[in-house]
Design a protein around this motif. Structure first.
Motif, PDB file in Angstrom:
ATOM      1  N   UNK A 298      17.677 -57.107  35.897  1.00  0.00           N
ATOM      2  CA  UNK A 298      17.808 -56.243  37.066  1.00  0.00           C
ATOM      3  C   UNK A 298      19.039 -55.347  36.935  1.00  0.00           C
ATOM      4  N   UNK A 299      20.128 -55.941  36.495  1.00  0.00           N
ATOM      5  CA  UNK A 299      21.358 -55.176  36.377  1.00  0.00           C
ATOM      6  C   UNK A 299      21.184 -54.057  35.378  1.00  0.00           C
ATOM      7  N   UNK A 300      20.514 -54.426  34.268  1.00  0.00           N
ATOM      8  CA  UNK A 300      20.330 -53.409  33.250  1.00  0.00           C
ATOM      9  C   UNK A 300      19.453 -52.270  33.774  1.00  0.00           C
ATOM     10  N   UNK A 301      18.496 -52.642  34.586  1.00  0.00           N
ATOM     11  CA  UNK A 301      17.636 -51.611  35.170  1.00  0.00           C
ATOM     12  C   UNK A 301      18.444 -50.699  36.081  1.00  0.00           C
ATOM     13  N   UNK A 302      19.241 -51.297  36.935  1.00  0.00           N
ATOM     14  CA  UNK A 302      20.007 -50.500  37.885  1.00  0.00           C
ATOM     15  C   UNK A 302      20.984 -49.577  37.169  1.00  0.00           C
ATOM     16  N   UNK A 303      21.581 -50.093  36.081  1.00  0.00           N
ATOM     17  CA  UNK A 303      22.508 -49.260  35.328  1.00  0.00           C
ATOM     18  C   UNK A 303      21.772 -48.049  34.776  1.00  0.00           C
ATOM     19  N   UNK A 304      20.610 -48.314  34.205  1.00  0.00           N
ATOM     20  CA  UNK A 304      19.834 -47.224  33.635  1.00  0.00           C
ATOM     21  C   UNK A 304      19.365 -46.270  34.733  1.00  0.00           C
ATOM     22  N   UNK A 305      18.956 -46.888  35.862  1.00  0.00           N
ATOM     23  CA  UNK A 305      18.449 -46.087  36.986  1.00  0.00           C
ATOM     24  C   UNK A 305      19.508 -45.107  37.479  1.00  0.00           C
TER      25      UNK A 305
END
Lengths: 311, 774
Positions: A298-305
């Motif tokens: 999730x964190x990685x997604x948010x960072x990318x987002x």
């Protein structure tokens, strides 16, 4: 298996729902998704992502291809830059959760809390929940040798049910061909979006990276979640073992201790190839194993987002 | 290669276990689904050849490890392998000593102690020695003998030679003296070059293969003997290990015939003879079912049961008769135990028709009536039966002559010559007499008042070189009526006086009363000269307090009876008279007992010694008339040896011949067969003579064993060890002496190799990552 009350998990700390071995005891993807995301968001208050706003920009810089009628001339007057006025439905991200349901994803070693497919499903469900909560538009693609399910993206809250319904009923397929699938998606999805690929990537890395380059060529953002079983990463076996391929007919009787080193070298060589390929294509690459907390994904997604938003 | 624990060699089969485990594990695996098969396939492909090699190497190490342990447990002994371990600094100098005493012939089970000793010694040489080692062999019997002047090198050729010679050896028939042998062994040790001479030199090892007979070590305090004590001290100083290799039986009971003798000095034809056999027990339990058999001339004569308590010695009496003159032999046999050599005993004796005695009566020439003759009573003593038919029962056949006839007498016809108060000896008589005595004749000289001392001393005494044992002096008469002389003997061991040895018989010896004799002077050194012996003396006495008692006048008196051994004959000198002129001797039993016995004693002296101990030479002197050109000696083993007669050149010997046989190491009956023709064309005459060789009966028959504790006390400070005969092959007498465990026994290097392999296996398994894999 007892179901834990939502939001009031025993122990009072909802973050523990980020742990796969806890999630494995829950039934219902919706519950899993909600607990994961809530647990994750609860944790954000102390995380490096603290202060991250779920409000999104209403303008974005003009890029060739945008229609000129969408340029906000008022902003141009103030800033002397071309900004495109994004419509409500367009201000949110269009994302595809690309989920590998090939046979190899069925692997669950004795010590693993879940199979790779189950873990990938949890990630997909959680991300879908999170994205829809952010009013992003999210769709679902499952594949093995080709695309098996394609759920178009939507930002309607009811879409979550549709997504989770597909995920819940998903059956493992056969061999995988991620490269071909990525080519197909690159051709099929014209609108720039975010492809979140969740797969073990156990395929020819050249083909995978070739497909990846195709997606990138179409200006899609890609996050590559590689999900492996812990046993695949550490090869902890000790006794003579006959390893039977989940894909195809191959089998091999091995003395694990004797070949561990070589196996890990081969694995590392493969991972290096993937990592390098991702780096070259500016693709986010996250290696996970099924024992790792889902918060990482999730964190990685948010960072990318957030980067996607800034671009 | 030989194995000391051959039965455990089956453990080598366990070497198959790792192979089986390997095969079992190859077909015993868990099945697991797997996704990343491509990496796996490549990993396996990359390692397939290496894995196979590693597996084979590990398997080989494990198989070898088990094989080595199994072999070590089976305790292999290998000469060649021992050679591998041999090094300059690990040489061995070994002195192997074999107890050759006859107790080693004791048979228990299938083999005798001697056979066990030879087998063990051979095993030791085969397995324990190698090129560069040195070896010596000693034989410990009555005396120590060494097979080699210098130790031999134990290369293959040397070992083969020693083993060959070892197997040709026979035990002796003598008693052992291990204590004495020990001193000889210690004296020999310096012949091993550098033996403990320099620091770091090879310490020799001494291995004594013995039945551990106690008497061989403690007989009469043998080990307390200074030479033995010094030897033990020297062994302790040198640090020489002394290993007794026990080859004897654990509980060696023994019954033996320890003596066989005729009670009669001369065996007469047809006369009853008293044969006495002495048997003894060295058993810890009373005997059961023992039978003593008597054979006369190889014919069973009597068989009597014998019962012996532990430690008991008993004399068994047989009464026998022989009816033919000549040499006969008696054999007693006690059928009992495994020590055969002392179960039998032989006695060879000559039966005679009678003893021919020439009695020269000095009174006859002086015209005395027979009743007044010098020898009237003497003849009654030696030939008690009157003329006629009864006279044949007289063993002694006297022929009485006057001194004038002596010059013409053929002395060789007589066994004994008696000179009774002969005044003087004319012409050649003294020389002839002396020659005759030297050849074995027996002469009795009785003095009297007529004897001419000057003539006797000049012709018969000759300052100690002649016939007489003493110079003849003046007449000594009792000084008064109440004084007189009586016979006194310091000991009654002499055969002449032996009948008076029992206390109750002594009174008979003391009864005769003498009033006169001739004083004689034996040589000043008579006490030291074995050939002259004073048998009894005159003691001056007188009647005291009215004649009711008598008392001694004190001091040792003049000699009454003396003996001189001259050549093979004997001379007895009686310093009083045989008649009644100077004593009432003739009235007493002692007179008859002594003179009858004296004549047979003198006659027997002429006979050759036919009953010998082991190793004593046999000697037979024959007159020319008995010469035979063809003589064959048949030994107890049945070997036939041609013998020849040697002409004697000694003074006065005349034409006489001597036959000697010195090789009497084997006990038993030896037979001489003489063949000759009296003249050319005459029939062949055959004559047979025997002699017997018996073992020294006594303590050597006592097979009881010495225990280790007593040995340690007797040999303080010595690095002592007692081993069984089976435990000696290949093993060093001590680690220091052997330079640390090399001797052909391989268990130690095998275990070391196994340990090494174990370490190697662990290292390989770790390195190959197989620690958990079979």
């Amino acid at each position: 298996m007892a179901r834990e009350p939502a939001g009031t998990a025993a122990g009072g700390d909802i973050r523990r729902y980020l742990l796969p071995d806890v999630l494995a005891r829950l039934r219902g993807l919706d519950l899993v998704a909600r607990l994961v995301v809530e647990g994750f968001v609860t944790g954000l208050h102390r995380s490096p992502y603290h202060g991250f706003s779920v409000e999104f920009a209403e303008y974005r810089e003009y890029t060739p291809g945008d229609e000129i009628k969408h340029i906000d001339w008022k902003v141009f007057g103030r800033t002397d830059r071309y900004y495109v006025k994004v419509y409500e439905e367009e201000t949110n991200l269009q994302a595809f959760l690309v989920l590998d349901k090939s046979a190899s994803m069925r692997l669950q070693s004795p010590e693993a809390p879940a199979s790779k497919l189950q873990y990938a499903t949890w990630i997909a469900a959680s991300l879908a929940y999170l994205m829809l909560a952010q009013r992003d538009s999210v769709g679902l693609v499952t594949f093995d040798t080709e695309v098996r399910d394609f759920v178009p993206p939507s930002q309607h809250p009811s879409h979550l049910k549709v997504m989770l319904g597909h995920l819940d009923q998903m059956e493992p397929g056969h061999e995988s061909d991620l490269g071909a699938v990525m080519h197909a998606l690159a051709e099929q999805v014209r609108r720039k979006g975010l492809f979140i690929v969740i797969s073990d990537l156990l395929d020819d890395p050249e083909k995978i990276l070739f497909g990846l380059r195709h997606l990138r060529y179409r200006r899609h953002e890609v996050i590559l979640f590689q999900v492996l079983d812990p046993a695949e990463r550490t090869f902890p076996l000790r006794d003579m073992t006959k390893l039977v391929a989940l894909e195809g007919e191959a089998e091999e009787i091995v003395d694990p201790i004797a070949i561990r080193k070589s196996y890990l070298e081969e694995l590392e060589r493969f991972l290096d190839a993937i990592r390098n390929g991702c780096r070259n294509t500016r693709t986010d690459y996250v290696l996970l194993d099924t024992s790792m907390p889902l918060g990482i994904a999730l964190a990685r997604y948010l960072a990318t987002r957030s980067e996607v938003k800034l671009r | 290669m030989t194995f000391l624990n051959l039965a455990l060699l089956w453990l080598a089969g366990l070497a198959a276990v790792p192979v089986l485990i390997y095969l079992f594990h190859r077909h015993r695996y868990r099945v697991m689904p797997w996704a990343a098969m491509e990496f796996l396939r490549r990993a396996v492909q990359r390692n397939r050849r290496r894995l196979r090699l590693e597996n084979l190497l590990l398997l080989a190490v494990r198989v070898l490890l088990i094989l080595l342990v199994a072999l070590a447990v089976a305790r292999p002994v290998s000469e060649q392998a021992a050679r591998l371990f041999a090094g300059e600094q690990r040489r061995r100098h070994v002195l192997l000593a074999l107890d050759t005493s006859y107790s080693m012939t004791h048979r228990h089970g299938v083999r005798s102690a001697w056979e066990r000793a030879v087998g063990a010694a051979r095993g030791f040489i085969d397995a324990g020695l190698d090129q560069g080692d040195r070896l010596a062999i000693a034989l410990l019997g009555a005396h120590a003998q060494f097979l080699y002047e210098e130790p031999v090198f134990a290369d293959a050729q040397g070992r083969e030679r020693v083993v060959r010679e070892l197997e040709e050896l026979e035990p002796s028939a003598t008693a052992g003296d291990l204590a004495g042998g020990l001193a000889a062994l210690v004296e020999y040790l310096p012949r091993f070059q550098g033996a403990a001479a320099a620091p770091g030199g090879v310490i020799p090892e001494v291995l004594v293969f013995t039945d551990l007979q106690r008497t061989a070590l403690v007989r009469e305090g043998a080990l307390a003997d200074p030479a033995a004590v010094a030897a033990a001290r020297r062994l302790a100083e040198l640090g020489v290990p002394l290993v007794f290799v026990d080859c004897g039986a654990e509980r060696p009971d023994n019954f033996a015939v320890v003596g066989l003798r005729l009670d009669d000095v001369v065996a007469a034809v047809d006369a009853p003879l008293r044969l006495l056999a002495t048997v003894r027990s060295w058993a810890e339990e009373p005997s059961s079912g023992l039978v003593l058999e008597l054979f006369i001339d190889d014919v069973l004569n009597r068989s009597v049961p014998v019962e012996l308590e532990p430690g008991e010695e008993r004399e068994i009496e047989f009464s026998i008769q022989v009816h033919e003159p000549g040499v006969h032999h008696a054999r007693v046999l006690l059928r009992s135990d495994g020590l055969e050599v002392d179960n039998a005993r032989l006695l060879v004796f000559e039966a005679r028709e009678g003893i021919q005695a020439l009695v020269v009566d000095g009174a006859l020439d002086r015209g005395a009536a027979p009743a007044e003759s010098e020898t009237r009573f003497f003849l009654m003593a030696i030939a008690p039966f009157a003329d006629g038919r009864l006279a044949r029962q007289n063993v002694v056949r006297p022929h009485v002559i006057g001194e004038a006839e002596l010059a013409e007498a053929d002395l060789d016809r007589y066994d004994v010559v008696v000179l009774a108060d002969v005044i003087a000896l004319p012409g050649e008589v003294p020389a002839r007499l002396e020659s005759w005595v030297r050849r074995g004749g027996g002469l009795l000289v009785a003095l009297g008042d007529q004897v001419e001392p000057g003539v006797y001393n000049e012709r018969l005494w000759r300052d100690g070189e002649g016939l007489l044992p003493a110079r003849v002096g003046e007449v000594v008469l009792a000084p008064g009526e109440e004084t007189f002389f009586k016979l006194r003997a310091e000991s009654f061991r002499h055969p002449l006086l032996a009948p008076f040895a029992p206390r109750e018989m002594r009174q008979l010896f003391y009864e005769p009363v003498f009033v006169g004799y001739r004083r004689v002077e034996p040589p000043a050194d008579a006490g030291q000269r074995a050939e002259v012996e004073v048998l009894c003396r005159f003691e001056g006495r007188r009647l005291a307090s009215g004649g009711a008692a008598e008392e001694s006048l004190g001091g040792l008196g003049d000699p009454a009876l003396l003996e001189r051994r001259l050549g093979r004959g004997r001379v007895l000198l009686f310093t009083s008279a045989l008649d009644a002129s100077w004593s009432d001797f003739f009235k007493h039993i002692a007179y008859y007992g002594i003179w009858d016995r004296a004549v047979t004693y003198l006659a027997a002296a002429a006979a050759p010694a036919r009953n010998l101990g082991v190793g004593e030479p046999f000697e037979l002197v024959l007159p020319a008339t008995a010469y035979a050109p063809e003589i064959v000696l048949v030994t107890p083993a049945g070997d036939r040896i041609d013998k020849t007669l040697e002409r004697l050149q000694s003074e006065g010997a005349g034409d006489r011949f001597r036959l000697v046989h010195a090789e009497t190491g084997v006990p038993g009956l030896y037979t001489l067969r003489f063949r000759r023709r009296a003249r050319e064309g005459a029939a062949v005459e055959e004559r047979t003579e025997h002699f017997a060789v018996n073992v020294e009966a006594g303590e050597e028959s006592d097979l009881r064993r010495i225990d280790v504790g007593e040995l340690e006390r007797l040999l303080p400070g010595v690095r002592l060890e007692v081993r069984g005969e089976r435990a000696v092959a290949g093993t060093p007498a001590s680690a220091e002496a052997a330079g640390g465990g090399r001797s052909g026994e391989l268990w130690r290097p095998l275990l070391l190799a196994a340990l090494g392999l174990l370490a190697l296996e662990s290292w390989l398994a770790c390195r190959f990552g197989r620690r958990a894999v079979a």
